[in-house]
Design an enzyme around this catalytic site. Structure first.
Site, PDB file in Angstrom:
ATOM      1  N   ARG A 138      43.892  17.233  49.874  1.00 37.38           N
ATOM      2  CA  ARG A 138      43.384  17.769  51.147  1.00 37.38           C
ATOM      3  C   ARG A 138      41.901  18.186  51.048  1.00 37.38           C
ATOM      4  NH1 ARG A 138      47.438  22.003  53.371  1.00 37.38           N
ATOM      5  NH2 ARG A 138      48.976  20.492  52.727  1.00 37.38           N
ATOM      6  N   ARG A 167      39.991  20.961  56.756  1.00 37.74           N
ATOM      7  CA  ARG A 167      39.512  22.188  57.391  1.00 37.74           C
ATOM      8  C   ARG A 167      38.640  23.098  56.529  1.00 37.74           C
ATOM      9  NH1 ARG A 167      44.378  25.156  59.973  1.00 37.74           N
ATOM     10  NH2 ARG A 167      45.656  23.906  58.554  1.00 37.74           N
ATOM     11  N   ARG A 212      35.675  17.189  64.149  1.00 40.18           N
ATOM     12  CA  ARG A 212      36.986  17.140  64.802  1.00 40.18           C
ATOM     13  C   ARG A 212      36.942  17.632  66.249  1.00 40.18           C
ATOM     14  NH1 ARG A 212      42.089  17.884  62.956  1.00 40.18           N
ATOM     15  NH2 ARG A 212      42.475  18.255  65.159  1.00 40.18           N
ATOM     16  N   ASP A 227      47.622  11.412  58.067  1.00 39.35           N
ATOM     17  CA  ASP A 227      48.680  12.399  58.193  1.00 39.35           C
ATOM     18  C   ASP A 227      49.994  11.718  57.831  1.00 39.35           C
ATOM     19  OD1 ASP A 227      49.258  15.254  59.641  1.00 39.35           O
ATOM     20  OD2 ASP A 227      50.928  13.861  59.883  1.00 39.35           O
ATOM     21  N   TYR A 286      61.270  15.168  58.194  1.00 43.57           N
ATOM     22  CA  TYR A 286      60.602  15.400  59.488  1.00 43.57           C
ATOM     23  C   TYR A 286      61.420  14.792  60.624  1.00 43.57           C
ATOM     24  CZ  TYR A 286      56.047  17.360  58.105  1.00 43.57           C
ATOM     25  OH  TYR A 286      55.047  18.179  57.664  1.00 43.57           O
TER      26      TYR A 286
END
Lengths: 375, 375
Positions: A28, A32, A41, A77, A157
């Site tokens: 990652r 962010r 973004r 993702d 998921y």
């Protein structure tokens, strides 16, 4: 890459040969923690950012430029292959992926849309653009790692309909209806594997299969109900080779097309990582992984011991230490690197993803520190 | 209890002596899986329900009446001792406990209010009322287990200011400021220990320390930064004895006051449980636990092996199997029970709490099934 270029340290380590300095990248790393990411973004949803080739490429390149890491990892993702197959899913801020309709029965599984190579065009375009961009950074040899969520994580998921803590509904289906479970896992394996395959064909030099949630299953369940699908996913890239400078040295290597160019074609290196999977490491290797990622919960030398000593490892900085004072973090890095001596080779990484609130300066400092050491 | 009463199977098993049938209870047996609980909670907040003695007692008794389990576990919440100390915390539906102000610095730790015995009066009253109520159920000998969150879990809540996934802020403080961490853990240990002590003094026959989140730390961190506080918490009940029918048999037992009444006073049995703690089991025993709880991730015989074979164990039904068809669940129960043969004694339980959506009829069926088997 030219025939004079050295083998990228990452690829060397993934093949079990220690480079002069330990390669380092961060799960990652694109995301962010970077102000340039947060700026880029603005006005784009998460899934749009993954599927817009130019945007995905730029986001993937940002941490390579900033930190000088030894690898790019394609920005995507876990649910992207599902989305591209036509499954109704959106990312809800503060919650994660939320599905229109959970998959709970054999009929639900049978109704899942099939992912095709054509569906993956935006991903292939993003990867191609990233690989092109990487040639313009540093010495132009930074490899790109392709990314996919493993079948269990995808299936969890789908069954839960979103994030869940202990994946109870998925693990119930596993036992309550083993046939529906097997069918779902096969579907997820193909989605995951085709997603990886598209990335390698478009220029990725290695792949990483993330089984974020495998740590919720027992070893027995993992071996019988999860591992076969993970092997099937990796099977989709088993025939793929990537070209690197050098000479044939290992099983599976093939000499380059042109004699004298000192290029060889090697099977694409496959990394397999999960969180809380200390009990599962050998089983995670046995699905066809060349490299096993290790979270922060067990010391790296213990992980190497469990893996029988012959497998390159990746990890296992405790992400909690990123916010500690540098001397504390440095001592931890030295400890991880010392324990890694037990492995044939080691790629330094976190034991899980970069926390969003991480000071990116700390990540750069880790890279500089590690590159300043010689093994 | 009279001198003619048998030792409760739970207490026998906790002392390492196998009773005729395996005792069984369920973590979170009191709670949302029961319609009578949901009805009783209408108009009461979670923390109010814990602190209103009559309500807490009634909720604690409900699953004993319904399922015929071998133990009651006092209905409470992990944050109750913090709330009673005066820490600002509320339970937010769908999120969990949320604190007014996270504890992040040495000064924050120093400012924490001290929990006193007087603060715990509502808990003592609830326990006394529960013990009285248990005398009216079945043969009147069902023991009550006292409950507390372990210091690490309490500290993680305090530092994070609420629930968190990998407890990064707490684990950062652990390394970034070890002195502040140690002070916080000592505070949490006293809160946890006094909470247990109040329950035993009011009539609980055993205690269970829940370290829900210990599975996020490495063994090394557990041993140096967590275990000393857990030992301190259990130290608060180390001098406490409970009276059971029988004769002195083990170290620490004391003959009853009246000769010939066949009652002995035994040290209060102490159970220690965590989730994802397969790597930590011996360290969790070594803080002073008599019994170790095991989640569903490792087989019980492997847990017993790691514990050296001499420790009674509790667990380890996979909660995901509660929603599977009965034959699947029964096969799992038989497997758990068979593996438990490796331990000196076993208390059947789940590997984590009862999921709220569980059909309570399944829990009753498990109790009937297990009570129908002889060891």
């Amino acid at each position: 890459m030219t025939s004079a270029a050295p083998v990228a340290p990452l690829i060397s380590a993934y093949r079990g040969v220690r480079p002069a300095t330990t390669p380092v990248w961060f799960m990652r790393q694109a995301g962010r923690s970077l102000p340039e990411y947060r700026e880029l973004r603005i006005g784009h949803s998460m899934l749009d950012a993954c599927l817009e080739p130019e945007l995905a490429a730029e986001i993937t390149l940002q941490p390579v430029r900033r930190h000088g890491v030894d690898a790019a990892i394609f920005f995507s993702d876990i649910v992207i292959p599902l989305k591209l197959a036509g499954v109704g899913v959106e990312i809800v801020a503060g919650r994660g992926p939320v599905f229109e309709k959970p998959v709970r029965t054999a009929a639900d599984v049978a109704a899942l849309p099939t992912l095709t190579v054509d569906d993956l065009a935006p991903v292939a375009a993003g990867v191609a653009r990233t690989v092109e961009g990487l040639r313009a950074i540093g010495d132009g040899t930074t490899p790109l790692i392709g990314f996919a969520g493993a079948p269990f994580t995808l299936a969890a998921y789908l069954v839960e309909g979103g994030p869940s803590k202990e994946h109870l509904a998925a693990r119930t289906l596993m036992h309550a209806d083993p046939d529906a479970w097997a069918a779902l896992m096969a579907w997820a394996a193909d989605a995951s594997g085709l997603f990886l395959r598209a990335q390698v064909l478009a220029g990725a030099s290695a792949v990483q299969l993330f089984d974020s949630w495998a740590g919720s299953v027992s070893l027995a369940d993992y071996v019988t109900r999860v591992a076969p699908a993970s092997a099937r996913a990796l099977g989709h890239v088993a025939d793929l080779h990537v070209e690197v400078p050098g000479e044939p040295a290992a099983r599976g290597d093939q000499a380059g097309d042109q004699a004298g160019d000192q290029k060889v074609s090697i099977p694409v290196p496959k990394v397999h990582f999960g969180v809380g999977t200390g009990e599962l490491l050998p089983a995670m290797r046995d699905v066809g992984a060349d490299v096993v990622g290790v979270d922060w919960r067990i010391p790296l030398d213990e992980a190497v011991r469990r893996l029988g000593g012959a497998v390159p490892v990746q990890g296992n900085i405790d992400p909690a230490l990123l916010a500690a004072p540098w001397p504390v973090l440095e001592a931890h890095l030295r400890d991880v690197l010392a324990r890694a001596a037990a492995a044939p080779a080691h790629v330094l990484n976190l034991g899980h993803g970069v926390p969003p609130e991480t000071d990116p300066g700390v990540l750069t400092r880790i890279v500089d520190f590690v590159h300043g050491l010689t093994q």
